[in-house]
Design a protein around this motif. Structure first.
Motif, PDB file in Angstrom:
ATOM      1  N   CYS A 125     -17.417  64.278  25.158  1.00  0.00           N
ATOM      2  CA  CYS A 125     -16.234  65.044  24.735  1.00  0.00           C
ATOM      3  C   CYS A 125     -16.513  66.542  24.780  1.00  0.00           C
ATOM      4  N   VAL A 126     -17.697  66.933  24.320  1.00  0.00           N
ATOM      5  CA  VAL A 126     -18.079  68.343  24.347  1.00  0.00           C
ATOM      6  C   VAL A 126     -18.199  68.830  25.786  1.00  0.00           C
ATOM      7  N   ALA A 127     -18.794  67.992  26.635  1.00  0.00           N
ATOM      8  CA  ALA A 127     -18.957  68.364  28.042  1.00  0.00           C
ATOM      9  C   ALA A 127     -17.613  68.523  28.738  1.00  0.00           C
ATOM     10  N   LEU A 128     -16.640  67.718  28.329  1.00  0.00           N
ATOM     11  CA  LEU A 128     -15.302  67.789  28.935  1.00  0.00           C
ATOM     12  C   LEU A 128     -14.445  68.888  28.327  1.00  0.00           C
ATOM     13  N   GLY A 129     -14.953  69.509  27.276  1.00  0.00           N
ATOM     14  CA  GLY A 129     -14.212  70.589  26.643  1.00  0.00           C
ATOM     15  C   GLY A 129     -13.043  70.125  25.791  1.00  0.00           C
ATOM     16  N   LEU A 130     -13.117  68.893  25.269  1.00  0.00           N
ATOM     17  CA  LEU A 130     -12.028  68.385  24.434  1.00  0.00           C
ATOM     18  C   LEU A 130     -12.053  69.060  23.065  1.00  0.00           C
ATOM     19  N   LYS A 131     -10.868  69.337  22.556  1.00  0.00           N
ATOM     20  CA  LYS A 131     -10.761  69.908  21.226  1.00  0.00           C
ATOM     21  C   LYS A 131     -10.996  68.815  20.180  1.00  0.00           C
ATOM     22  N   SER A 132     -11.165  69.243  18.939  1.00  0.00           N
ATOM     23  CA  SER A 132     -11.482  68.288  17.869  1.00  0.00           C
ATOM     24  C   SER A 132     -10.395  67.238  17.718  1.00  0.00           C
ATOM     25  N   TRP A 133      -9.119  67.662  17.758  1.00  0.00           N
ATOM     26  CA  TRP A 133      -8.047  66.686  17.586  1.00  0.00           C
ATOM     27  C   TRP A 133      -7.969  65.737  18.765  1.00  0.00           C
ATOM     28  N   GLN A 134      -8.353  66.214  19.955  1.00  0.00           N
ATOM     29  CA  GLN A 134      -8.374  65.340  21.132  1.00  0.00           C
ATOM     30  C   GLN A 134      -9.505  64.326  21.026  1.00  0.00           C
ATOM     31  N   GLN A 135     -10.659  64.760  20.535  1.00  0.00           N
ATOM     32  CA  GLN A 135     -11.763  63.820  20.323  1.00  0.00           C
ATOM     33  C   GLN A 135     -11.362  62.728  19.334  1.00  0.00           C
ATOM     34  N   THR A 136     -10.710  63.151  18.242  1.00  0.00           N
ATOM     35  CA  THR A 136     -10.297  62.201  17.214  1.00  0.00           C
ATOM     36  C   THR A 136      -9.262  61.220  17.734  1.00  0.00           C
ATOM     37  N   LEU A 137      -8.262  61.740  18.457  1.00  0.00           N
ATOM     38  CA  LEU A 137      -7.139  60.914  18.894  1.00  0.00           C
ATOM     39  C   LEU A 137      -7.505  59.989  20.044  1.00  0.00           C
ATOM     40  N   VAL A 139     -10.794  59.401  21.433  1.00  0.00           N
ATOM     41  CA  VAL A 139     -12.131  58.791  21.477  1.00  0.00           C
ATOM     42  C   VAL A 139     -12.463  58.070  20.167  1.00  0.00           C
ATOM     43  N   VAL A 140     -12.379  58.790  19.058  1.00  0.00           N
ATOM     44  CA  VAL A 140     -12.801  58.233  17.775  1.00  0.00           C
ATOM     45  C   VAL A 140     -11.842  57.148  17.292  1.00  0.00           C
ATOM     46  N   LEU A 141     -10.539  57.448  17.281  1.00  0.00           N
ATOM     47  CA  LEU A 141      -9.561  56.504  16.732  1.00  0.00           C
ATOM     48  C   LEU A 141      -9.550  55.168  17.476  1.00  0.00           C
ATOM     49  N   PRO A 142      -9.455  55.147  18.823  1.00  0.00           N
ATOM     50  CA  PRO A 142      -9.402  53.837  19.499  1.00  0.00           C
ATOM     51  C   PRO A 142     -10.646  52.982  19.256  1.00  0.00           C
ATOM     52  N   GLN A 143     -11.822  53.615  19.301  1.00  0.00           N
ATOM     53  CA  GLN A 143     -13.051  52.835  19.146  1.00  0.00           C
ATOM     54  C   GLN A 143     -13.260  52.381  17.702  1.00  0.00           C
ATOM     55  N   SER A 144     -13.000  53.279  16.759  1.00  0.00           N
ATOM     56  CA  SER A 144     -13.175  52.894  15.354  1.00  0.00           C
ATOM     57  C   SER A 144     -12.140  51.853  14.934  1.00  0.00           C
ATOM     58  N   LEU A 145     -10.929  51.960  15.486  1.00  0.00           N
ATOM     59  CA  LEU A 145      -9.892  50.979  15.158  1.00  0.00           C
ATOM     60  C   LEU A 145     -10.265  49.603  15.685  1.00  0.00           C
ATOM     61  N   ARG A 146     -10.800  49.552  16.902  1.00  0.00           N
ATOM     62  CA  ARG A 146     -11.201  48.268  17.481  1.00  0.00           C
ATOM     63  C   ARG A 146     -12.341  47.637  16.681  1.00  0.00           C
ATOM     64  N   THR A 147     -13.308  48.461  16.267  1.00  0.00           N
ATOM     65  CA  THR A 147     -14.434  47.945  15.500  1.00  0.00           C
ATOM     66  C   THR A 147     -14.015  47.509  14.092  1.00  0.00           C
ATOM     67  N   ALA A 148     -13.103  48.282  13.503  1.00  0.00           N
ATOM     68  CA  ALA A 148     -12.706  48.009  12.117  1.00  0.00           C
ATOM     69  C   ALA A 148     -11.608  46.965  12.002  1.00  0.00           C
ATOM     70  N   MET A 149     -11.027  46.535  13.122  1.00  0.00           N
ATOM     71  CA  MET A 149      -9.856  45.668  13.071  1.00  0.00           C
ATOM     72  C   MET A 149     -10.069  44.386  12.250  1.00  0.00           C
ATOM     73  N   PRO A 150     -11.194  43.665  12.416  1.00  0.00           N
ATOM     74  CA  PRO A 150     -11.377  42.456  11.589  1.00  0.00           C
ATOM     75  C   PRO A 150     -11.355  42.759  10.092  1.00  0.00           C
ATOM     76  N   VAL A 151     -11.979  43.862   9.696  1.00  0.00           N
ATOM     77  CA  VAL A 151     -12.008  44.229   8.283  1.00  0.00           C
ATOM     78  C   VAL A 151     -10.622  44.662   7.813  1.00  0.00           C
ATOM     79  N   LEU A 152      -9.907  45.398   8.655  1.00  0.00           N
ATOM     80  CA  LEU A 152      -8.558  45.834   8.296  1.00  0.00           C
ATOM     81  C   LEU A 152      -7.643  44.629   8.088  1.00  0.00           C
ATOM     82  N   LEU A 153      -7.761  43.639   8.955  1.00  0.00           N
ATOM     83  CA  LEU A 153      -6.930  42.441   8.820  1.00  0.00           C
ATOM     84  C   LEU A 153      -7.316  41.644   7.574  1.00  0.00           C
TER      85      LEU A 153
END
Length: 223
Positions: A125-137, A139-153
């Motif tokens: 993300c840093v190499a691509l020059g993504l801003k913090s909100w872009q990293q969160t939206l 990169v972070v959100l899709p992967q963390s949501l997929r990992t956390a989905m069983p616990v969320l359910l």
């Protein structure tokens, strides 16, 4: 045991049960939506590098995780009107109490998901020059949501079960309606058995969905 089961007294009570079921579904759906969204926001704030932002969020999480949900519901229903002169309809108050409790538990699920994101992805993300909100939206959100989905359910199933506690403050959910029927007909065994079956049938499909997500995660980790 010579007890004779008799469900005939439930004739004509379907409307009451459906009304209570609808309230339970509203509490469950709205509180889950609140918990899923606010849980991620709270997680990011609790992981912030700024202490003045991080500490209150961590305190919020620990408070709701370390106190009984029944106490939280009673506090919201009786203390908020007294302290702040704010009067909200019972269903909204129930959603607020249950949703904030779920927010705290979901925040911890998201935290585990975020910590599982490989450091190389952040470096990319840093190499691509993504801003913090872009990293969160993106990169972070899709992967963390997929990992956390069983616990969320799983947390969502627990919340549906805990929603029955609002019956103690006279919210007309499924449990409250069942209690009213049981008292009127003096048939608690049949009534509460039926209520338990309804909760079971609502939770069973979500439980199977949790197993599906867990199997997919296990398969992905073995690749």
């Amino acid at each position: 045991m010579d007890y004779q089961f008799d469900f005939h007294f439930l004739t004509g009570k379907a409307d009451m049960l459906l009304e209570g079921l609808w309230v339970t579904l509203q509490l469950t759906l709205y509180a889950n939506a609140m918990g899923v969204v606010l849980g991620f926001v709270l997680c990011l704030m609790a992981m912030s590098k700024f202490r003045m932002l991080r500490w209150p969020c961590q305190l919020f999480i620990e408070f709701f995780r370390c106190t009984p949900v029944l106490l939280q519901i009673v506090w919201f229903f009786y203390c908020i009107p007294i302290l702040f002169q704010v009067y909200i309809d019972p269903i909204t108050m129930g959603v607020l109490a249950l949703g904030l409790n779920l927010t705290a538990f979901n925040a911890e699920a998201y935290r585990a998901g975020i910590q599982s994101v490989p450091k190389a992805h952040f470096d990319a993300c840093v190499a691509l020059g993504l801003k913090s909100w872009q990293q969160t939206l993106y990169v972070v959100l899709p992967q963390s949501l997929r990992t956390a989905m069983p616990v969320l359910l799983t947390n969502g199933i627990s919340l549906m079960q805990q929603s029955a506690l609002v019956a103690i403050v006279a919210v007309s959910d499924l449990m409250y309606m069942g209690k009213s029927i049981a008292v009127d007909a003096y048939r608690p065994l049949e009534t509460y058995s039926l209520i338990a079956l309804i909760y079971f049938l609502m939770a069973l499909p979500i439980s199977h969905l949790v197993n599906v997500f867990e199997r997919r995660q296990d398969a992905a980790m073995q690749r």
